[in-house]
Design a protein around this motif. Structure first.
Motif, PDB file in Angstrom:
ATOM      1  N   ARG A   1      42.618   3.570  26.403  1.00 43.80           N
ATOM      2  CA  ARG A   1      42.461   4.490  25.268  1.00 43.80           C
ATOM      3  C   ARG A   1      41.536   3.911  24.190  1.00 43.80           C
ATOM      4  O   ARG A   1      40.750   4.645  23.593  1.00 43.80           O
ATOM      5  N   LEU A   2      41.654   2.619  23.952  1.00 45.57           N
ATOM      6  CA  LEU A   2      40.775   1.982  22.964  1.00 45.57           C
ATOM      7  C   LEU A   2      39.314   2.078  23.364  1.00 45.57           C
ATOM      8  O   LEU A   2      38.420   1.957  22.520  1.00 45.57           O
ATOM      9  N   ASN A   3      39.082   2.304  24.646  1.00 44.52           N
ATOM     10  CA  ASN A   3      37.719   2.363  25.165  1.00 44.52           C
ATOM     11  C   ASN A   3      37.344   3.743  25.694  1.00 44.52           C
ATOM     12  O   ASN A   3      36.461   3.891  26.533  1.00 44.52           O
ATOM     13  N   GLY A   4      38.028   4.774  25.176  1.00 43.17           N
ATOM     14  CA  GLY A   4      37.649   6.146  25.445  1.00 43.17           C
ATOM     15  C   GLY A   4      38.088   6.715  26.775  1.00 43.17           C
ATOM     16  O   GLY A   4      37.556   7.728  27.222  1.00 43.17           O
ATOM     17  N   CYS A   5      39.055   6.094  27.422  1.00 43.43           N
ATOM     18  CA  CYS A   5      39.539   6.569  28.728  1.00 43.43           C
ATOM     19  C   CYS A   5      41.047   6.793  28.683  1.00 43.43           C
ATOM     20  O   CYS A   5      41.719   6.360  27.757  1.00 43.43           O
ATOM     21  N   CYS A   6      41.555   7.443  29.709  1.00 42.32           N
ATOM     22  CA  CYS A   6      42.993   7.586  29.852  1.00 42.32           C
ATOM     23  C   CYS A   6      43.371   7.453  31.321  1.00 42.32           C
ATOM     24  O   CYS A   6      42.559   7.734  32.210  1.00 42.32           O
ATOM     25  N   LEU A   7      44.563   7.005  31.560  1.00 41.12           N
ATOM     26  CA  LEU A   7      45.090   6.834  32.913  1.00 41.12           C
ATOM     27  C   LEU A   7      45.620   8.169  33.402  1.00 41.12           C
ATOM     28  O   LEU A   7      46.371   8.833  32.689  1.00 41.12           O
ATOM     29  N   THR A   8      45.239   8.567  34.617  1.00 41.69           N
ATOM     30  CA  THR A   8      45.642   9.870  35.146  1.00 41.69           C
ATOM     31  C   THR A   8      46.753   9.780  36.191  1.00 41.69           C
ATOM     32  O   THR A   8      47.305  10.800  36.578  1.00 41.69           O
ATOM     33  N   ALA A   9      47.080   8.600  36.653  1.00 43.63           N
ATOM     34  CA  ALA A   9      48.119   8.440  37.674  1.00 43.63           C
ATOM     35  C   ALA A   9      49.491   8.761  37.087  1.00 43.63           C
ATOM     36  O   ALA A   9      49.739   8.533  35.897  1.00 43.63           O
ATOM     37  N   ASP A  10      50.391   9.266  37.925  1.00 45.26           N
ATOM     38  CA  ASP A  10      51.738   9.554  37.449  1.00 45.26           C
ATOM     39  C   ASP A  10      52.548   8.262  37.328  1.00 45.26           C
ATOM     40  O   ASP A  10      52.122   7.200  37.773  1.00 45.26           O
ATOM     41  N   ASP A  11      53.706   8.373  36.708  1.00 47.20           N
ATOM     42  CA  ASP A  11      54.532   7.197  36.433  1.00 47.20           C
ATOM     43  C   ASP A  11      54.912   6.437  37.703  1.00 47.20           C
ATOM     44  O   ASP A  11      54.925   5.210  37.711  1.00 47.20           O
ATOM     45  N   THR A  12      55.219   7.151  38.770  1.00 50.51           N
ATOM     46  CA  THR A  12      55.618   6.496  40.022  1.00 50.51           C
ATOM     47  C   THR A  12      54.482   5.672  40.591  1.00 50.51           C
ATOM     48  O   THR A  12      54.676   4.511  40.982  1.00 50.51           O
ATOM     49  N   ALA A  13      53.285   6.242  40.633  1.00 49.01           N
ATOM     50  CA  ALA A  13      52.123   5.515  41.148  1.00 49.01           C
ATOM     51  C   ALA A  13      51.837   4.286  40.289  1.00 49.01           C
ATOM     52  O   ALA A  13      51.520   3.206  40.819  1.00 49.01           O
ATOM     53  N   CYS A  14      51.945   4.423  38.978  1.00 45.56           N
ATOM     54  CA  CYS A  14      51.725   3.287  38.073  1.00 45.56           C
ATOM     55  C   CYS A  14      52.754   2.186  38.320  1.00 45.56           C
ATOM     56  O   CYS A  14      52.400   1.007  38.411  1.00 45.56           O
ATOM     57  N   PHE A  15      54.009   2.574  38.424  1.00 46.14           N
ATOM     58  CA  PHE A  15      55.066   1.595  38.655  1.00 46.14           C
ATOM     59  C   PHE A  15      54.846   0.846  39.967  1.00 46.14           C
ATOM     60  O   PHE A  15      54.948  -0.378  40.022  1.00 46.14           O
ATOM     61  N   LEU A  16      54.519   1.587  41.032  1.00 48.05           N
ATOM     62  CA  LEU A  16      54.294   0.943  42.323  1.00 48.05           C
ATOM     63  C   LEU A  16      53.103  -0.011  42.279  1.00 48.05           C
ATOM     64  O   LEU A  16      53.168  -1.125  42.805  1.00 48.05           O
ATOM     65  N   SER A  17      52.028   0.415  41.653  1.00 47.71           N
ATOM     66  CA  SER A  17      50.841  -0.437  41.559  1.00 47.71           C
ATOM     67  C   SER A  17      51.116  -1.694  40.743  1.00 47.71           C
ATOM     68  O   SER A  17      50.700  -2.791  41.111  1.00 47.71           O
ATOM     69  N   LEU A  18      51.832  -1.537  39.638  1.00 43.14           N
ATOM     70  CA  LEU A  18      52.145  -2.698  38.816  1.00 43.14           C
ATOM     71  C   LEU A  18      53.180  -3.609  39.484  1.00 43.14           C
ATOM     72  O   LEU A  18      53.148  -4.817  39.304  1.00 43.14           O
ATOM     73  N   SER A  19      54.073  -3.025  40.262  1.00 37.22           N
ATOM     74  CA  SER A  19      55.032  -3.848  41.010  1.00 37.22           C
ATOM     75  C   SER A  19      54.301  -4.712  42.025  1.00 37.22           C
ATOM     76  O   SER A  19      54.611  -5.896  42.194  1.00 37.22           O
ATOM     77  N   LEU A  20      53.324  -4.133  42.702  1.00 41.06           N
ATOM     78  CA  LEU A  20      52.499  -4.908  43.641  1.00 41.06           C
ATOM     79  C   LEU A  20      51.686  -5.963  42.904  1.00 41.06           C
ATOM     80  O   LEU A  20      51.576  -7.102  43.371  1.00 41.06           O
ATOM     81  N   ALA A  21      51.121  -5.592  41.763  1.00 41.90           N
ATOM     82  CA  ALA A  21      50.369  -6.558  40.963  1.00 41.90           C
ATOM     83  C   ALA A  21      51.268  -7.720  40.548  1.00 41.90           C
ATOM     84  O   ALA A  21      50.842  -8.880  40.551  1.00 41.90           O
TER      85      ALA A  21
ATOM     86  N   THR B   1      56.962  -5.137  33.385  1.00 35.51           N
ATOM     87  CA  THR B   1      56.230  -4.027  33.997  1.00 35.51           C
ATOM     88  C   THR B   1      55.912  -2.963  32.947  1.00 35.51           C
ATOM     89  O   THR B   1      54.796  -2.441  32.909  1.00 35.51           O
ATOM     90  N   GLY B   2      56.864  -2.662  32.087  1.00 36.67           N
ATOM     91  CA  GLY B   2      56.636  -1.667  31.041  1.00 36.67           C
ATOM     92  C   GLY B   2      55.541  -2.075  30.075  1.00 36.67           C
ATOM     93  O   GLY B   2      54.668  -1.273  29.728  1.00 36.67           O
ATOM     94  N   VAL B   3      55.559  -3.318  29.645  1.00 39.12           N
ATOM     95  CA  VAL B   3      54.533  -3.776  28.706  1.00 39.12           C
ATOM     96  C   VAL B   3      53.184  -3.889  29.413  1.00 39.12           C
ATOM     97  O   VAL B   3      52.139  -3.661  28.794  1.00 39.12           O
ATOM     98  N   ALA B   4      53.181  -4.178  30.693  1.00 38.18           N
ATOM     99  CA  ALA B   4      51.927  -4.209  31.452  1.00 38.18           C
ATOM    100  C   ALA B   4      51.309  -2.811  31.495  1.00 38.18           C
ATOM    101  O   ALA B   4      50.112  -2.643  31.246  1.00 38.18           O
ATOM    102  N   LEU B   5      52.119  -1.803  31.794  1.00 40.72           N
ATOM    103  CA  LEU B   5      51.622  -0.426  31.838  1.00 40.72           C
ATOM    104  C   LEU B   5      51.146   0.020  30.457  1.00 40.72           C
ATOM    105  O   LEU B   5      50.069   0.610  30.321  1.00 40.72           O
ATOM    106  N   LEU B   6      51.924  -0.256  29.444  1.00 41.85           N
ATOM    107  CA  LEU B   6      51.535   0.111  28.094  1.00 41.85           C
ATOM    108  C   LEU B   6      50.199  -0.535  27.732  1.00 41.85           C
ATOM    109  O   LEU B   6      49.329   0.108  27.136  1.00 41.85           O
ATOM    110  N   SER B   7      49.999  -1.786  28.122  1.00 42.82           N
ATOM    111  CA  SER B   7      48.764  -2.500  27.811  1.00 42.82           C
ATOM    112  C   SER B   7      47.568  -1.917  28.567  1.00 42.82           C
ATOM    113  O   SER B   7      46.474  -1.815  28.012  1.00 42.82           O
ATOM    114  N   VAL B   8      47.780  -1.530  29.820  1.00 41.05           N
ATOM    115  CA  VAL B   8      46.718  -0.869  30.584  1.00 41.05           C
ATOM    116  C   VAL B   8      46.310   0.418  29.872  1.00 41.05           C
ATOM    117  O   VAL B   8      45.123   0.673  29.635  1.00 41.05           O
ATOM    118  N   GLU B   9      47.296   1.229  29.535  1.00 38.01           N
ATOM    119  CA  GLU B   9      47.001   2.506  28.887  1.00 38.01           C
ATOM    120  C   GLU B   9      46.337   2.315  27.527  1.00 38.01           C
ATOM    121  O   GLU B   9      45.391   3.034  27.183  1.00 38.01           O
TER     122      GLU B   9
END
Length: 132
Positions: free
Chosen positions: A86-106, A74-82
């Motif tokens: 970033r490599l494409n000029g964007c950033c993730l705005t969701a907080d850590d809890t929302a990211c964890f929940l979304s990746l857990s569902l994924a 899950t940690g490496v998945a989140l790091l890879s998303v971020e």
């Protein structure tokens, strides 16, 4: 124009660092699955209809769902998303809890890769440019 990709070896190195910092075993369960993930990302990046969120979802969903590593999936998945964002000029705005929940569902295969990309689209912003 093709989207910027995460370079080969970066995801493995990130997983090893996460495992060292937070515990767990470093290393891949299956190298061919990581190669397949990189190939899917390359194909997506070349499509004119692919946006940064779809590319980031390819990495994150694939890593969370397929559990390619012995630990820290899950940690490496989140790091890879971020990183993909970033490599494409964007950033993730969701907080850590929302990211964890979304990746857990994924990781459970819900709601699906395209829906995960939609979730990312709802939680990204253009990356602030440094003033020269």
């Amino acid at each position: 124009m093709a989207l910027a990709l995460i370079a080969d070896g970066v995801i493995e190195a990130a997983q090893a660092q996460l495992a060292a910092a937070h515990g767990g075993r470093a290393g891949l369960r299956e190298r061919s699955m990581l190669r397949l993930l990189y190939a899917r990302a390359r194909m997506l990046s070349e499509s004119a209809s692919t946006d940064a969120a779809a590319l980031a979802a390819c990495y994150g969903y694939g890593l969370a769902r397929d559990r390619l590593f012995y630990s820290q999936n899950t940690g490496v998945a989140l790091l890879s998303v971020e990183l993909a964002l970033r490599l494409n000029g964007c950033c993730l705005t969701a907080d850590d809890t929302a990211c964890f929940l979304s990746l857990s569902l994924a990781g459970q295969g819900e709601p699906g890769a395209e829906s995960f990309a939609g979730w990312i689209r709802g939680h990204i912003a253009e990356q602030a440019r440094d003033a020269a």
